[in-house]
Design an enzyme around this catalytic site. Structure first.
Site, PDB file in Angstrom:
ATOM      1  N   HIS A  16     -21.872 142.768  -9.067  1.00 10.09           N
ATOM      2  CA  HIS A  16     -21.277 143.174  -7.789  1.00 10.09           C
ATOM      3  C   HIS A  16     -19.943 143.891  -7.973  1.00 10.09           C
ATOM      4  O   HIS A  16     -19.466 144.557  -7.057  1.00 10.09           O
ATOM      5  CB  HIS A  16     -21.136 141.965  -6.844  1.00 10.09           C
ATOM      6  N   ASP A  62     -26.268 138.411 -11.298  1.00  6.72           N
ATOM      7  CA  ASP A  62     -24.964 139.017 -11.029  1.00  6.72           C
ATOM      8  C   ASP A  62     -24.228 139.361 -12.322  1.00  6.72           C
ATOM      9  O   ASP A  62     -23.027 139.132 -12.443  1.00  6.72           O
ATOM     10  CB  ASP A  62     -24.101 138.111 -10.152  1.00  6.72           C
ATOM     11  N   SER A  97     -13.568 138.108 -10.522  1.00 10.29           N
ATOM     12  CA  SER A  97     -15.000 138.256 -10.784  1.00 10.29           C
ATOM     13  C   SER A  97     -15.254 139.034 -12.073  1.00 10.29           C
ATOM     14  O   SER A  97     -14.733 140.132 -12.265  1.00 10.29           O
ATOM     15  CB  SER A  97     -15.664 138.988  -9.617  1.00 10.29           C
TER      16      SER A  97
END
Length: 354
Positions: A101, A131, A209
């Site tokens: 993402h 992911d 992230s």
């Protein structure tokens, strides 16, 4: 009288010399180090400090630019937006692991190293189901973070997260492994889960992230990926063993190896609930229950469908989705699997080529 005057002068001279020695500045001899500089300025032997010095150089900042369609009153227009994430250098020839993402849909990617160097990045491949994504920069002899076997983790183990939360470069937070094997629902419409996640209370914020979650031996045990916004101290990381496997497959084959189904593990309790709520009669109470078959995958080519329940692989019974995924990885690219499954009350078999 002369003797007394002489003694008085001597006493005054001694007093003056004593006052001068007390209040005059002293200069250290050339070549000597001042005493306070010989004292340690901090405990640089602390485990966290040592780990950060070891893995920090292999943690990168990823800046992205993408165009998004924005509603402007009665019309729509494209708008360029900036994004920030983190990554960890996986191989010294320029391969970097991050979250899918972070880089999905990005038109421009810039990778900044901890030493200040900056490189243009390109996406080698990504996998929305885990992911994970691999980004490549044209560089060699980069600092690399070692990866640990996440199957050896224990709840309560101390961990360290490094990343760029909210654009604050090279931020370090600490915590513990709060739980293991968490399944996190990320897309209710598609019934898509991130499976087998590491839960931690190390502070993770937007921008973290894709950064590494590290143990006190300086090894990556996970790749940070998600938080629960309404909570404090509940963050998640993709286990390092999963991340390493997916990263290797993307680099070697451009995609991860998988059957191509979404679903969950059927249990007697879940089977009872399905029967009561949907009036669907299930022939078995254990197996891998398929809720969606992804297009252009081995499962789609083999004719598997929503509602099928896979109960055995190569003659061995399975209890759920995790055993099915493990069997796929053991078979490898180009391998075949003999699947036994139920469609309604009918038991069927099919050979799937991966």
């Amino acid at each position: 009288m002369k003797w007394r005057a002489l003694m008085g002068m001597v006493i005054l001279l001694l007093a003056g010399f004593l006052l001068w020695s007390i209040f005059s500045p002293t200069e250290a001899p050339l070549g000597d180090t001042p005493a306070e500089s010989q004292e340690p300025r901090g405990n640089w032997e602390e485990p966290v400090v040592q780990v950060v010095q070891k893995v920090g150089p292999a943690t990168v900042k990823i800046e992205t630019t993408r165009e998004v369609l924005v509603d402007q009153f009665f019309f729509q227009q494209l708008e360029r937006r900036q994004g920030i994430g983190s990554g960890v250098i996986y191989r010294d020839d320029g391969y970097i692991l991050t979250n899918n993402h972070v880089v999905a849909g990005a038109e421009e990617i810039r990778v900044q190293l901890a030493d200040g160097r900056s490189f243009a990045g390109t996406v080698v491949g990504g996998d929305p189901l885990t992911d994970l994504a691999v980004v490549k920069v044209e560089a060699t002899d980069l600092p690399v973070a070692p990866f640990a076997d996440s199957n050896e983790l224990r709840v309560g183990q101390g961990v360290i997260a490094i990343g760029n939360p909210l654009g604050q470069d090279n931020t370090v937070t600490t915590g513990v492994v709060s739980a293991l094997n968490r399944d996190l629902l990320v897309d209710p419409r598609e019934n898509r889960f991130l499976e087998g996640m590491i839960q931690t209370d190390a502070a993770i914020n937007p921008g973290n992230s894709g950064g590494p979650l590290i143990d006190y031996q300086g090894q990556v045990i996970g790749v940070t990926t998600a938080i629960i916004e309404q909570a404090q101290g509940i963050g998640f990381a993709i286990p390092s063993s999963t991340a390493k496997t997916i990263g290797d497959q993307i680099i070697s084959h451009g995609r991860p190896l998988r059957l191509g189904v979404l679903g969950g593990s059927l249990t007697p309790a879940l089977a009872k609930s399905i029967r009561e709520q949907t009036n669907v009669e299930l022939a078995v109470e254990r197996g891998a229950f398929i809720t969606r078959v992804l297009p252009d995958t081995p499962a789609a080519a083999a004719g598997l469908a929503q509602g099928d329940i896979i109960t055995a692989v190569d003659g061995q019974e399975i209890a759920g989705m995790r055993e099915l995924s493990d069997a796929v990885q053991r078979a490898g690219f180009g391998g075949t699997l003999q699947l036994a499954y139920y469609r309604g009350s009918a038991r069927q078999q099919v050979e799937v080529k991966l």
